[in-house]
Design a protein around this motif. Structure first.
Motif, PDB file in Angstrom:
ATOM      1  N   LEU A  41      43.837  38.205  25.529  1.00 46.98           N
ATOM      2  CA  LEU A  41      43.616  38.238  26.972  1.00 46.98           C
ATOM      3  C   LEU A  41      43.452  39.666  27.469  1.00 46.98           C
ATOM      4  N   ASN A  42      42.465  39.869  28.331  1.00 43.33           N
ATOM      5  CA  ASN A  42      42.201  41.172  28.941  1.00 43.33           C
ATOM      6  C   ASN A  42      41.956  40.931  30.431  1.00 43.33           C
ATOM      7  N   GLU A  43      42.898  41.364  31.248  1.00 45.34           N
ATOM      8  CA  GLU A  43      42.871  41.016  32.673  1.00 45.34           C
ATOM      9  C   GLU A  43      42.522  42.211  33.552  1.00 45.34           C
ATOM     10  N   ILE A  44      41.602  41.968  34.479  1.00 45.68           N
ATOM     11  CA  ILE A  44      41.243  42.953  35.503  1.00 45.68           C
ATOM     12  C   ILE A  44      42.209  42.803  36.681  1.00 45.68           C
ATOM     13  N   SER A  69      47.863  44.182  38.435  1.00 49.30           N
ATOM     14  CA  SER A  69      48.980  44.509  39.319  1.00 49.30           C
ATOM     15  C   SER A  69      50.227  44.783  38.486  1.00 49.30           C
ATOM     16  N   ALA A  70      51.215  43.898  38.536  1.00 52.77           N
ATOM     17  CA  ALA A  70      52.441  44.086  37.755  1.00 52.77           C
ATOM     18  C   ALA A  70      52.369  43.444  36.382  1.00 52.77           C
ATOM     19  N   GLY A  71      51.230  42.819  36.063  1.00 52.66           N
ATOM     20  CA  GLY A  71      51.079  42.204  34.747  1.00 52.66           C
ATOM     21  C   GLY A  71      51.775  40.868  34.590  1.00 52.66           C
ATOM     22  N   ILE A  72      52.023  40.190  35.694  1.00 52.50           N
ATOM     23  CA  ILE A  72      52.765  38.928  35.630  1.00 52.50           C
ATOM     24  C   ILE A  72      52.018  37.878  34.815  1.00 52.50           C
ATOM     25  N   ASN A  73      50.694  37.800  34.978  1.00 53.68           N
ATOM     26  CA  ASN A  73      49.927  36.820  34.210  1.00 53.68           C
ATOM     27  C   ASN A  73      49.847  37.183  32.732  1.00 53.68           C
ATOM     28  N   LEU A  74      50.010  38.455  32.414  1.00 55.84           N
ATOM     29  CA  LEU A  74      49.945  38.886  31.025  1.00 55.84           C
ATOM     30  C   LEU A  74      51.155  38.420  30.227  1.00 55.84           C
ATOM     31  N   MET A  75      52.198  37.984  30.917  1.00 53.03           N
ATOM     32  CA  MET A  75      53.399  37.494  30.241  1.00 53.03           C
ATOM     33  C   MET A  75      53.394  35.982  30.084  1.00 53.03           C
ATOM     34  N   MET A  76      52.231  35.334  30.286  1.00 49.22           N
ATOM     35  CA  MET A  76      52.196  33.875  30.338  1.00 49.22           C
ATOM     36  C   MET A  76      52.472  33.216  28.991  1.00 49.22           C
ATOM     37  N   ARG A  77      52.460  33.946  27.913  1.00 48.83           N
ATOM     38  CA  ARG A  77      52.845  33.355  26.623  1.00 48.83           C
ATOM     39  C   ARG A  77      54.317  32.939  26.652  1.00 48.83           C
ATOM     40  N   ARG A  78      55.067  33.480  27.634  1.00 45.67           N
ATOM     41  CA  ARG A  78      56.482  33.146  27.789  1.00 45.67           C
ATOM     42  C   ARG A  78      56.717  32.114  28.889  1.00 45.67           C
ATOM     43  N   TYR A  79      55.639  31.509  29.423  1.00 44.72           N
ATOM     44  CA  TYR A  79      55.754  30.526  30.496  1.00 44.72           C
ATOM     45  C   TYR A  79      55.497  29.118  29.951  1.00 44.72           C
ATOM     46  N   PHE A  80      56.131  28.144  30.579  1.00 48.83           N
ATOM     47  CA  PHE A  80      55.894  26.734  30.235  1.00 48.83           C
ATOM     48  C   PHE A  80      55.043  26.103  31.339  1.00 48.83           C
ATOM     49  N   PHE A  81      54.006  25.375  30.930  1.00 44.16           N
ATOM     50  CA  PHE A  81      53.094  24.732  31.866  1.00 44.16           C
ATOM     51  C   PHE A  81      53.109  23.221  31.677  1.00 44.16           C
ATOM     52  N   ASP A  82      53.126  22.506  32.786  1.00 46.38           N
ATOM     53  CA  ASP A  82      52.894  21.064  32.793  1.00 46.38           C
ATOM     54  C   ASP A  82      51.680  20.834  33.680  1.00 46.38           C
ATOM     55  N   ARG A  85      38.028  36.397  22.518  1.00 47.21           N
ATOM     56  CA  ARG A  85      38.336  37.449  23.494  1.00 47.21           C
ATOM     57  C   ARG A  85      38.065  36.916  24.896  1.00 47.21           C
ATOM     58  N   VAL A  86      38.959  37.246  25.834  1.00 48.33           N
ATOM     59  CA  VAL A  86      38.832  36.760  27.205  1.00 48.33           C
ATOM     60  C   VAL A  86      38.891  37.931  28.174  1.00 48.33           C
ATOM     61  N   ILE A  87      37.936  37.977  29.088  1.00 50.15           N
ATOM     62  CA  ILE A  87      38.026  38.829  30.282  1.00 50.15           C
ATOM     63  C   ILE A  87      38.395  37.887  31.423  1.00 50.15           C
ATOM     64  N   MET A  88      39.434  38.211  32.179  1.00 46.65           N
ATOM     65  CA  MET A  88      39.902  37.273  33.196  1.00 46.65           C
ATOM     66  C   MET A  88      40.377  38.023  34.437  1.00 46.65           C
ATOM     67  N   HIS A  89      40.371  37.298  35.552  1.00 45.64           N
ATOM     68  CA  HIS A  89      40.868  37.874  36.804  1.00 45.64           C
ATOM     69  C   HIS A  89      41.154  36.763  37.794  1.00 45.64           C
ATOM     70  N   SER A  90      42.128  37.004  38.675  1.00 44.55           N
ATOM     71  CA  SER A  90      42.461  36.046  39.722  1.00 44.55           C
ATOM     72  C   SER A  90      42.700  36.780  41.033  1.00 44.55           C
ATOM     73  N   VAL A  91      41.953  36.390  42.057  1.00 42.63           N
ATOM     74  CA  VAL A  91      42.041  36.967  43.407  1.00 42.63           C
ATOM     75  C   VAL A  91      41.972  38.495  43.321  1.00 42.63           C
ATOM     76  N   VAL A  92      40.964  38.962  42.619  1.00 39.44           N
ATOM     77  CA  VAL A  92      40.765  40.396  42.410  1.00 39.44           C
ATOM     78  C   VAL A  92      39.331  40.808  42.705  1.00 39.44           C
ATOM     79  N   TRP A  93      38.384  39.951  42.374  1.00 40.99           N
ATOM     80  CA  TRP A  93      36.962  40.308  42.406  1.00 40.99           C
ATOM     81  C   TRP A  93      36.545  40.849  43.769  1.00 40.99           C
ATOM     82  N   GLN A  94      37.108  40.320  44.843  1.00 45.66           N
ATOM     83  CA  GLN A  94      36.725  40.747  46.191  1.00 45.66           C
ATOM     84  C   GLN A  94      37.141  42.195  46.468  1.00 45.66           C
TER      85      GLN A  94
END
Length: 367
Positions: free
Chosen positions: A159-162, A165-178, A283-292
């Motif tokens: 994962l490569n994120e634009i 900010s604080a990198g919260i999404n970069l830690m998602m390997r430690r998150y549980f999703f339903d 390889r992933v380039i990703m972003h959320s609420v950033v492009w604007q």
């Protein structure tokens, strides 16, 4: 104008001048109201009401004379974040009446008084864009990866994120999703994300995050209490569950901080894609609420770099672009994906997989 009567109007995001400032505040009021944030709408409405007055001292004079494009600069959220920080730090009890949803008939006066009392504290909040890092949006990355694996791409992801900010999404390997009954991530995780799912669930596959890094022009260090408080100030006070997620993210960062470089989006993406691709890894380039918030020339360079790297991709080393960005017409966030897989082809055109609440409270899956 009352907050309930505010209407969102499509305007040039690069427009400048006093009328553009007024429209930025009116649009923010409508956006907050339509997304279940009445307190923040009241604050932004009060600020908008002050524009045609002489109240608010040097802070509001700077707002009225804003040199840049106020919409693209997210001007309303800059000052709203500062006011919320005053409340969180319990530095202005009179202002807190609005945040505590007490009955007030003079919101604009309360806000003006608070601004004038706390001018030195609030002025720096106008210097940079808001930080809106939100763990609740990482559902989109998880769902997109499940979808990409279902399309035949390798289940190992770098994962490569634009705009991390604080990198919260970069830690998602430690998150549980339903995600509509389809689960991913460690079941014992402190961060548990289960948005209200509408429609069919995403593919019931599996992904493994083998690397995660990001960039931001002004990274936030969650291990620093002052910076963590600043990030909390940009959370709309109505969404109490977001504060719980932020506390979980802070705990995760203190265990193992995410990797966030201080770089612009174009420099980061060009550097990432100049590295050799690893066989068996998507390889992933990703972003959320950033492009604007990314300047147009940088968006063009990022797009060109991704498309060029996509053209060079191989079936065993594909490239994907995951985007979760706001549709200003619908006030919803849209998850869209492009991917390249060499001679085997791919989904070079954008495909929308779903729409969602800005902070991931609900998802309408279309993938």
């Amino acid at each position: 104008m009352a907050a309930g009567k505010a209407k969102y109007e499509l305007v040039d995001p690069q427009a400048k001048g006093f009328e553009a400032v007024q429209r930025a505040f009116a649009n923010q009021v409508a956006y907050c109201r339509d997304n279940g944030a009445p307190i923040t709408a009241t604050i932004c409405q009060a600020l908008g009401d002050l524009l045609e007055t002489e109240r608010g001292g040097a802070v509001m004079r700077r707002v009225r004379r804003w040199a840049g494009p106020p919409l693209a600069d997210a001007l309303p959220l800059r000052i709203a974040g500062g006011l919320h920080a005053l409340h969180l730090a319990d530095q202005d009890p009179a202002l807190s009446a609005i945040y505590l949803e007490q009955r007030v008939s003079n919101a604009a006066e309360l806000v003006a008084d608070a601004i004038e009392r706390n001018e030195a504290f609030l002025m720096p909040w106008l210097d940079g864009p808001p930080q809106t890092n939100e763990a609740g949006r990482s559902w989109a990355y998880a769902a997109a990866m499940l979808w990409l694996v279902d399309k035949g791409l390798p289940g190992k992801f770098a994962l490569n994120e634009i705009g991390s900010s604080a990198g919260i999404n970069l830690m998602m390997r430690r998150y549980f999703f339903d995600l509509g009954g389809v689960t991913a991530g460690p079941k014992g995780a402190q961060m548990r994300l289960a948005p209200e799912w509408r429609g069919s669930p995403p593919p019931d596959t599996h992904y493994d995050i083998v690397a995660a890094r990001g960039c931001d022009i002004a990274p936030v260090d969650l291990t620093d209490p002052a910076q963590a408080l600043r990030l909390k100030a940009y959370i709309w006070p109505e969404f109490t569950e977001r504060f719980a997620r932020m506390d979980a993210a802070i705990a995760a960062a203190n265990t193992m901080p995410p990797e966030v470089a201080r770089e612009t989006a174009d420099v980061f993406v060009e550097g990432v894609l100049a590295e050799p691709a690893e066989s068996g890894v998507t390889r992933v380039i990703m972003h959320s609420v950033v492009w604007q918030y990314v300047p147009e020339y940088q968006r063009e360079k990022v797009t060109a770099a991704i498309e060029a790297a996509g053209a060079r991709s191989m079936p065993d080393a594909p490239l994907a672009w995951i985007s979760l960005e706001a549709n200003r017409d619908t006030h919803r966030h849209e998850l869209s994906v492009r991917y390249w897989a060499g001679s085997e082809g791919g989904g070079e055109d954008w495909q929308r997989l779903g729409v969602a609440h800005p902070h991931g409270a609900w998802v309408e899956w279309e993938g």
